[in-house]
Design a protein around this motif. Sequence first.
Motif: not given
Length: 421
Positions: A298-307
């Motif tokens: 799902h499309v995230h707003d922060l790359v930190d959450y992706v990590s």
Amino acid sequence: MKQYDLVIVGGGPAGLAAAVSAKDSGIDSILIIERDKELGGILNQCIHNGFGLHTFKEELTGPEYASRFISQAAERGIAYKLNTMVMDISPEKKVTAMNREDGMFEIEAKAVILAMGCRERSRGALNIPGYRPAGIYSAGTAQRLVNMEGYMPGREVVILGSGDIGLIMARRMTLEGAKVKVVAELMPYSGGLKRNIVQCLDDFDIPLKLSHTVVDIEGKERVEAVTIAEVGCDRRPIPGTEERYTCDTLLLSCGLIPENELSKSAGVSINPVTSGPVVNDSLETNISGIFACGNVLHVHDLVDYVSQEAAAAGKNAAAYIKNGAPAETKTVEIHPVDGVRYTVPKYIRPAEMDDHLTVRFRVGEVYKNRCIAVYFDDTLISRRKRPVMAPGEMEQVILSKAKLSEFPDLGKITIRIEEGE
């Protein structure tokens, strides 16, 4: 046929974090497959700062953030193939890929992590009338041209859509000497982060027109002018509200779509709201041993959450490789209702999940002074007040394994938006 314990499709922030996590969890046989000529994914063209505040507790640019994870992967000796395109993934976790050196080849994997990221919605999906002149770009393409290739797409710019990339490109084009005349947004709210509206538009006196869309593009060889108009509640243009802007460039920032053609070919179930895979608490799809994380989910707003999400996927994939699929266990579905558009994950297994599980979601419209309420069946478990919630920013709730154990006969979990006191 080559064999690896874990194959990760995508070498961007999600794929790198998943690989590092899996390696640290005891898996040595890992291969990252990346179609670009370098690791790092979309971060390589995101030269603005604002990355890494959660992960590294400092503000980094996109390439700096990516390089931290590239270094971590290199230190651990994780193998990767660049300029390599994955053509197919079978439900049996057989990965078919090709590149110039090896031709077409197959890899057998014990587990696969999908980390292909997302793509921009194209002009063809937007139904904008007019000719097809030069000067129309997706915001991400313009970002790559300016930041990596050293080309300037144009000098007088109109931007359609207020997603984060569009907002950031409004500032970037202004700093490079272009005149950004207006940002038009179809919805009555912005699709980007509040901080980007302030830093990229307000600070440069760039007007943002909500509930507006492009109704005409003039020019045959090159864009000459764009007409925007206000839209009503039905999202249709209101006659008489047209405004014409002369320009040579139109940037489109109209949303991101998870890159899931490979997921579908593997038989993975897709959530119609997110356009990404349906996953359980370990980020595993309906196909045993195939996991998903990052913007492909799902499309995230922060790359930190992706990590963070990718690290969990890597750890869980490592556990799957070592122990195999867990025995059949009770599964509980999370129901998003009353303003909550979806949840990731959609299903949880109380007996298998970690002590605390982060459930992420987005709301369907702008809410002020409302509460996020969590129910186990009909029992209210938590209620947290939020002054403002908007579709452009992800929300989350934390589920506790200890609390779930108090409800052995739990049938469903409901997350909804309620009126505040």
